[in-house]
Structure formats: C-alpha cells, structure tokens
Design a protein around this motif. Structure first.
Motif, short mmCIF file in Angstrom:
data_model
loop_
_atom_site.label_atom_id
_atom_site.label_comp_id
_atom_site.label_asym_id
_atom_site.label_seq_id
_atom_site.Cartn_x
_atom_site.Cartn_y
_atom_site.Cartn_z
N SER A 163 44.02 9.36 63.39
CA SER A 163 44.21 10.69 62.82
C SER A 163 43.92 11.78 63.84
CB SER A 163 43.33 10.87 61.59
OG SER A 163 43.67 9.94 60.60
N LYS A 202 45.87 8.26 48.71
CA LYS A 202 45.37 9.48 49.35
C LYS A 202 46.25 9.79 50.55
CE LYS A 202 41.39 11.55 51.69
NZ LYS A 202 40.02 11.32 52.22
N GLN A 203 47.00 10.89 50.44
CA GLN A 203 47.87 11.25 51.55
C GLN A 203 47.05 11.87 52.68
OE1 GLN A 203 51.79 13.04 50.73
NE2 GLN A 203 51.32 14.57 52.29
N ILE A 204 47.22 11.34 53.90
CA ILE A 204 46.50 11.85 55.06
C ILE A 204 47.30 12.95 55.75
CG2 ILE A 204 45.51 11.23 57.32
CD1 ILE A 204 45.12 8.39 56.18
N TYR A 205 48.60 12.75 55.86
CA TYR A 205 49.43 13.80 56.47
C TYR A 205 50.89 13.61 56.09
CZ TYR A 205 50.99 10.54 60.19
OH TYR A 205 51.54 9.49 60.88
N ASP A 222 46.16 6.51 52.66
CA ASP A 222 45.11 5.51 52.44
C ASP A 222 45.31 4.93 51.05
OD1 ASP A 222 43.83 5.66 54.84
OD2 ASP A 222 42.20 6.95 54.15
N GLN A 250 46.31 0.88 54.90
CA GLN A 250 46.93 2.15 55.26
C GLN A 250 48.44 1.96 55.21
OE1 GLN A 250 47.01 3.78 59.45
NE2 GLN A 250 45.43 5.11 58.59
#
Length: 824
Positions: A19, A250-253, A266, A271
């Motif tokens: 990240s 869970k969206q990281i980007y 996530d 992932q």
C-alpha cells in the motif's frame, strides 16, 4: 515452519508495504476520486460505471442517469462471504408507468393556475387533456404531447390497485429544464435549474402516507428555459427480498487508468485485486472494435485457503427497460462457458433516442470451462446455492439472472478472469442500410469467435494494456499530475461514446452518440471538441469522424451551402434530425479538422478528395463568418445570439484552413486569396472585439467577455492568422476571472465547459499558467456531489454539474498533447 500468527503478521506487513508503494512509489497511480469509475466500455449502449467511492457502495449503472446494470461480485473465503462489487438491491417494479414506452392520460395548462393545483380535489375541468410524456416532438422521441411553450403544469390521476404502506416507493421522473413534483399535494422534489432523464427519488414518510389504494394525484410543473422541453413521471416500488451478501469487503483503493480500473480489497485473510480492462487501442481497429472487456482478479493469501468467486449479472444488460421480457441461456463452446441474455422481442435497430439502451442483441458473461460453473436462474436460487456451497447450476430454472462461479485453493497467488461482451447484431442504420459492427462488417464472424480470440490473446493484450497505461500516465504527467489524471478518466469515456462501422462504400465511420444532450448521431460540434484524442492517436479515425458528413453533402442528400449538424438520432443515421442549423459553426469545424488531418498526415490528399464541398463551405464563411448573424453555435445551451466573437474566430480559422490546404495542394493563387482574406478578417476582428484588457463576448456589447477557445488552432497548427498578443491578452484576463472550480464560459453565467477550459489553457505559453487552468477542473471532478460519468457542463462556483455527462467531448482534454505533437 512459521506459526499461523507469524504468517498473518508477514501477510499484513506485505499488504502495508504494498500500500505504501502504491501511495508514494508509483507515479502512474491515479488517486482521483472520480465522479464515476468506468468499468465496461464498449459503445454508447453498453457502458457501465460505478457511481460511488467503493465498488460495493452502489449498483453498477449505465451512463444514462444511472440506470442500474446490476453486476454483483462476492468472494467466499473459507465459510465467510464478502461482497466486493455492486449491491443486492432488487430491481424496482413499475407501480405507475412513465411515458417512455406507454402514453399516460393527464390534464395540463400552460397558463399559471390559481389555487392549490397540486391537491387531489382541485377542479381541473378547464385544463386541456393530453398524453404524457410532454415535450418537444422535434428532439424528444418519447414525447406524446408537443409542448412548445415556456412553462407547463400537469396533473395525472393515478389509480393504485395495492396498498403501499411500509414499502419503499420512488418517484421516477424526467425534466428539461427546472421542475417540481408533487404526490397528492405534497412536494416531493424541486430540481432547481437542471435537466435529467429517468431519475429517481425515494418518497418521504409524508408523501408515502398520502398514497392510498384507489385514486391519487401526481402533479408537476416544468419551466423550459430554451432548447428542448420534456416532462415525464411515474412511480416505482421496491419488492421485498432476502439479502445474502451483507458483509462487505474492505476496499483499500481504486486506481483509474486509461484502459483499466483497478480495485484492491481486504477480504478477511486474503487480498483481492480486481481489474476491469477495455483494450481500446486507437491504432488497432481489431481490438478497438472487439465487443469484449475483461474482468480479471488476483487473490493472495499467506496460508492455504479455499476461495470461491461469484459473479452475477441481471438481464437489464440486454434490455432498455427492466420491465421488458428477457430470455437467458447457458451453453458451452470451444472450451468456454457462456451465459447469455437478451430481449424476447429483438426489435433490431427499433429504438432511437438519448437516454436509451439496446433492447436488441445479446449480452454475455464468459469463463473458461475448466475453471468455471455457469448457470441461469432466479436471484434467490443462484445466491442461496452459492452461500450453501452447492453448484450454481443446480439453481437453473425459470429466472433470467446470469451467474458464473470460479473456485480454487490459494496459497500465495491465484489469478483468474471472466469476460463481458455484447453482440448487437446490427449496430447502425446508415441512409437506409443496416450496418453490422466493424468487427463483423463482412457478416462472417461470430461473437463466440470474438470471445475465443479474447481469451487466447489475454496475456499479450493485458501486457500491452499495462504498458500503455504506465507510459500514458508518465507522459501526460509532464504537464501536471492533475492533467494526467483527468485525461486517464476521459480516455475510455470519449471512445465509448462512439460506434465503429464501415459504410457500404468501404469508408470507416466513427459515429458519436450525443449522450445526455439530445441523442443525435454524428454531431459535428461534438466531433470538433472530441477530435484531439483521435488526431493524436490515429488520423484515420479522425477521418472516420468526418466521412459521413462529407458523404451527406456530396451525395446531394444535404443541399444547404454549409455543413450539417448531424445525420440523425442514434442509432438511426438517415439524415439530420436536430431542429436548428449551425451554419458557421459546423462549416468552420469541418474545415479546421480537415486541415488538422492534413497536418497530422503531412499531406492534403484527404482534402483533395472533398475539395468541391470544402470550397462551398469556405465561400460561405467568407460571406457570413466575420460578424455572424443570430444563430446557434456549439454552446447552443446558452441560446441564440448574434455578433458572436468566438464564433467569428472559428469562421476566420476555417477560411485560413482552406487556404493552407490549397497551399499544400499547390493551388497557390487560391491559397494566397483565402489566407489574405483570413488575415484581413482577423485584423477587423481585433478592432471589432477589443474591449481594453480583453475581447468581447459579442462585438456590439462592451463589458462582456468569453473564452476564445477557438483561437487554439491558430497556435496549435501555426496558422499565423491572429496577432499572438490577442491570445496572450485573453489568457491574462482569464486568470482574473477564475472561480474555485474553473473559468466560466463567458460573462453571462458561472457555468463553464470543461473541455473548452483545456483549450483555453493550451493558449498559454508556459506550463505554470496551463496548470493554473487545469487544477480547478481536477478539483471539481474530485469533489463534485454528482456521481455520474464525467460532466463537461459544470458550475465554477460550486461542485455541481449544470448538465451533460458521459459525452465524447472530453476527448478535447487531449488538446495539450496534440499541440505538443504538432510542435515536435
């Protein structure tokens, strides 16, 4: 041997490091919070977007006022299911139909009524009777009553056969322009100064409580401020349904690239990286026209995991309205599993207009047989079987939902993919001839053949796409990170607003749909702003934007001494349907773009092929162009007006373009005459438009100003017609007129056109000034409250769009790159 705790720690550290690398170590990453993210980009009718920050935050939608195109994605990690794409919302059911497919009875007046005209008991006997929807017949094909006055008041008596207490009911409405809507005398919505089609708003408690079984009243008022007029309304109800995928990943980007949109999630202990790919290479017509996009994934896990992926699409993908009858099926061919859907009626090329989709042809989801289960069935059956671990094929039944399921055991990395595509059978009707899409122009190809090629070439295509995206972002960032991010967002939008076909005489035709402004096909003043993208990457496609307009005049089908505005209403291209001509505008556009093509190719052969009609248009501009009469220009939303200084610039540069073309063709006497005329007109223009520290909006009104974006061609093509001090003076003045979200179009309003801002920015001689104009546009796109595909008609003092979305004109953002190409 590592402990489970140590494995998880290492995996977590790996995600964190990745990240950080994404955030600061990779200059090609695009962190623009897009108004909407492009997902599937095929053509104007098959164009899907995510209108929310998280891919799972809303339903995937078509560009036309966010009509849902339900596409659902879920991942099962062990026994836990995470939803990563779309929502489980059930398609709304029509409670009171609007007028898109069936007329409705109403009472209306065009004279301001007295009393509470929205109430149930109001006496409307003196009002006229008519059928909805109401609108201008000329440009609104769904209109059932011709409304041509400035204002209208409408009362629609409706009879409900059911009690809607406790249900979610939505007003579905369309308006052009300002409108107010009421349910049984209770105001539901006031739109303000805006337009929209097929929009929805949930009824509040008071309005919902007022709805009773039996008679009710829907009422509306609409104010047409100019141009098209339209008013339509109905009610939708949400049926009760079970939710299966409540838990969200869970969206990281989200990372938006020219040809790809990447998401990282996530999902518990794994992932998931998800990528939508549209391989729209403008120099490769095979890939450009192949109606197939990829949806690929990469799953990483530090420990062995049983993982399953579930993709579901609704039959909406093959329909204009979800209420239409659909037929879906599943089958295997050449090692690929297909799920397919389309309308039962299959009215080929039977529907035209703006906010519509195909209701002919077929939508497909496809996976490799060795890795995929495929099924058609009901929503509940398909989802319940996935949750229970049963084969989705066991859910096959009477439903029309499409589902693909892929599973595997993951330790390290697992990669997979599916493909989404559309076969519209016939794409365009062109002066009476039904044309197939370019990929099947000979009628000998099959959609299965296209999917087979797409899967066989997947690795090579993805490598080529990734290289393009990375190079693009680095190259464009030389003119500012904001500029690169805007152009990345514009790339697929501009291309997908077109359809590529071949004419009966073998000419390439790239036909635009005038999305969200009237649905015209092949609009010249939409071609004009979008052309820089195509001129930059492939001049043959720039020709394809003009070929049909040349044919229209040269065939004698269009006999006026200036260029046509359009050749029909998409997808029917049998001749102009727009109600008003734009004589100076369109003639200037055609001449300038023809010269731009000649400069790109280094020869004027294309112009030579169309010399007679180019001469007719140039002579028209000689007579009418210096001080234009009261007429429309491309900014027709601002209304008619005479003495338009910016339009005059276009006419002068159109004449100059003809002169330069003559020079390239060795026609020295013609070149001398027209170039001299253009320079003389430019000198007169400077005197007529001069208002001290800037130049006027119209020659006859001091104290006014406007963006002279048409001047950009004098600089980009090095025409040497206008004194360079004119554009330098204008740029300096523009800097003093900027608002938070950009430079207004002119002195009349605070709204602007974002594509014209980039052209005006390109007038600047230094990078710092160019960026000063671009950065506010980027800020608007990043902050706008309207979650729709990028708008080009926006306010500069608030994060609201004035109108328009998903239009091809954002191809004009590439003007800076085109300028650099010609310069170098």
């Amino acid at each position: 041997m590592k402990s489970k705790g140590m494995q998880h720690l290492l995996w977590t550290l790996g995600v964190a490091i990745a990240s950080i690398g994404i955030a600061v170590g990779q200059e090609s990453q695009n962190r623009l919070r897009a108004p909407a993210y492009p997902l599937v980009s095929i053509d104007p009718n098959v164009s899907a977007w995510s209108p929310s920050d998280q891919l799972y935050g809303s339903s995937v939608a078509h560009w036309s006022d966010n009509k849902p195109l339900p596409l659902l994605g879920a991942i099962k990690v062990g026994k836990t299911i995470y939803r990563f794409m779309g929502t489980e919302e059930i398609a709304l059911v029509s409670l009171v139909p609007n007028g898109e497919d069936k007329a409705w009875e109403a009472k209306y007046t065009t004279v301001n009524p007295t009393g509470d005209w929205t109430a149930q008991g109001y006496d409307d006997k003196s009002w006229q009777s008519g059928k909805g929807a109401f609108g201008t017949f000329e440009n609104e094909p769904h209109s059932k009553t011709d409304w041509t006055t400035e204002k209208i008041w409408v009362r629609r008596n409706i009879v409900l056969s059911e009690d809607v207490k406790g249900k979610n009911v939505f007003l579905e409405y369309a308006h052009d322009d300002d409108a107010e809507f009421f349910v049984n005398g209770i105001k539901v919505l006031s739109t303000g100064q805006a337009t929209g089609k097929n929009r929805r708003v949930k009824l509040d408690a008071a309005a919902l409580k007022s709805l009773k079984k039996g008679e009710n009243i829907l009422a509306a008022y609409c104010h047409n401020r100019g141009g098209n007029a339209f008013l339509d309304m109905g009610l939708l109800v949400e049926p009760a349904a079970k939710k299966y995928f409540d838990k969200e990943a869970k969206q990281i980007y989200a990372d938006l690239q020219p040809m790809q949109t990447h998401y990282l999630f996530d999902c518990g202990d794994v992932q998931l990286k998800l990528t939508f790919t549209a391989p729209l290479f403008l120099d490769d017509l095979t890939l450009l026209s192949r109606p197939v996009n990829y949806l690929s994934y990469e799953i990483t896990s530090a420990k062995p995991q049983d993982v399953e992926l579930y993709f579901e699409a609704a039959p909406h993908w093959g329909l204009n309205l979800p209420s239409q009858d659909a037929k879906s099926e599943s089958y295997e061919k050449d090692g690929l599993l297909y799920v397919k859907t389309g309308s039962v009626a299959q009215r080929i090329l039977g529907r035209k207009g703006d906010h519509v989709r195909n209701d002919w042809g077929y939508f497909y989801m496809v996976g490799e047989q060795a890795a995929t289960q495929a099924a058609v069935g009901t929503v509940n059956g398909l989802r319940a079987n996935f949750v229970a671990g049963k084969s989705v094929a066991a859910a096959a039944g009477t439903g029309n939902q499409l589902a693909l399921r892929q599973k595997g055991k993951v330790q390290g990395t697992w990669k997979g993919k599916i493909a989404l595509g559309y076969d519209d059978v016939y794409a365009i009707q062109y002066f009476g001839n039904n044309l197939r899409p370019y990929w099947n122009r000979d009628g000998k190809q099959t959609i299965e053949g296209q999917f087979k090629q797409a899967f066989a070439s997947y690795d090579a295509v993805l490598e080529k796409v990734s290289s393009f995206d990375k190079t693009f972002m680095k190259q464009y960032a030389a003119f500012g990170k904001e500029y690169a991010e805007l152009c990345a967002l514009a790339y697929r939008q501009a291309i997908a607003a077109h359809k590529l076909v071949e004419s009966p005489n073998g000419e390439l035709l790239l036909l635009s749909k005038e999305n969200d402004s009237n649905g015209s096909i092949g609009t010249v003043d939409v071609t004009y702003p979008s052309a820089p993208l195509f001129l930059y990457y492939n001049p043959e496609l720039a020709k394809a934007l003009l070929n049909f307009i040349f044919y229209y005049s040269e065939s004698g089908k269009w006999q006026k001494p200036f260029a046509a505005h359009d050749i029909g209403t998409y997808p029917i291209a049998n001749g102009q349907t727009y109600g008003g001509d734009m004589p100076v505008e369109e003639s200037g556009n055609m001449l300038i773009l023809t010269y731009a093509i000649a400069r790109a190719e280094g020869n004027a052969g294309y112009a030579q092929n169309h010399w007679n009609v180019l001469t007719t248009w140039a002579d028209y501009l000689l007579e009418k162009g210096l001080d234009p009469e009261n007429q429309l220009c491309t900014d027709d939303f601002a209304g008619h007006f005479a003495h338009n200084a910016n339009l005059s610039v276009k006419a002068i540069l159109g004449i100059a373009s003809y002169g330069h073309l003559a020079k390239m063709l060795g026609k020295e006497q013609v070149a001398t005459r027209y170039l001299a005329a253009a320079r003389d007109m430019a000198r007169q223009w400077e005197s007529m438009a001069n208002d001290g520290d800037h130049y006027r909006l119209t020659f006859d009104k001091s104290g006014t100003w406007s963006q002279k974006y048409n001047l950009v061609w004098d600089k980009v093509l090095d025409m040497q017609i206008f004194d360079p001090q004119i554009r330098q003076k204008e740029v300096k003045y523009y800097l003093s007129k900027q608002n938070k979200y950009g430079l207004p179009l002119d002195s009349r309003e605070t709204y602007t056109k974002s594509d014209w801002i980039i052209w005006s920015a390109t007038l600047a001689d230094d990078l710092q000034t160019f960026q000063a104009f671009v950065q506010p546009v980027h800020a608007f796109m990043n902050e706008t409250v309207h979650r729709v595909p990028m708008s080009d008609w926006i306010f500069t003092d608030k994060p609201d769009r004035r109108g328009f979305k998903a239009r091809s004109v954002v191809g004009g953002y590439f003007m800076k790159m085109l300028a650099e190409k010609y310069k170098n």
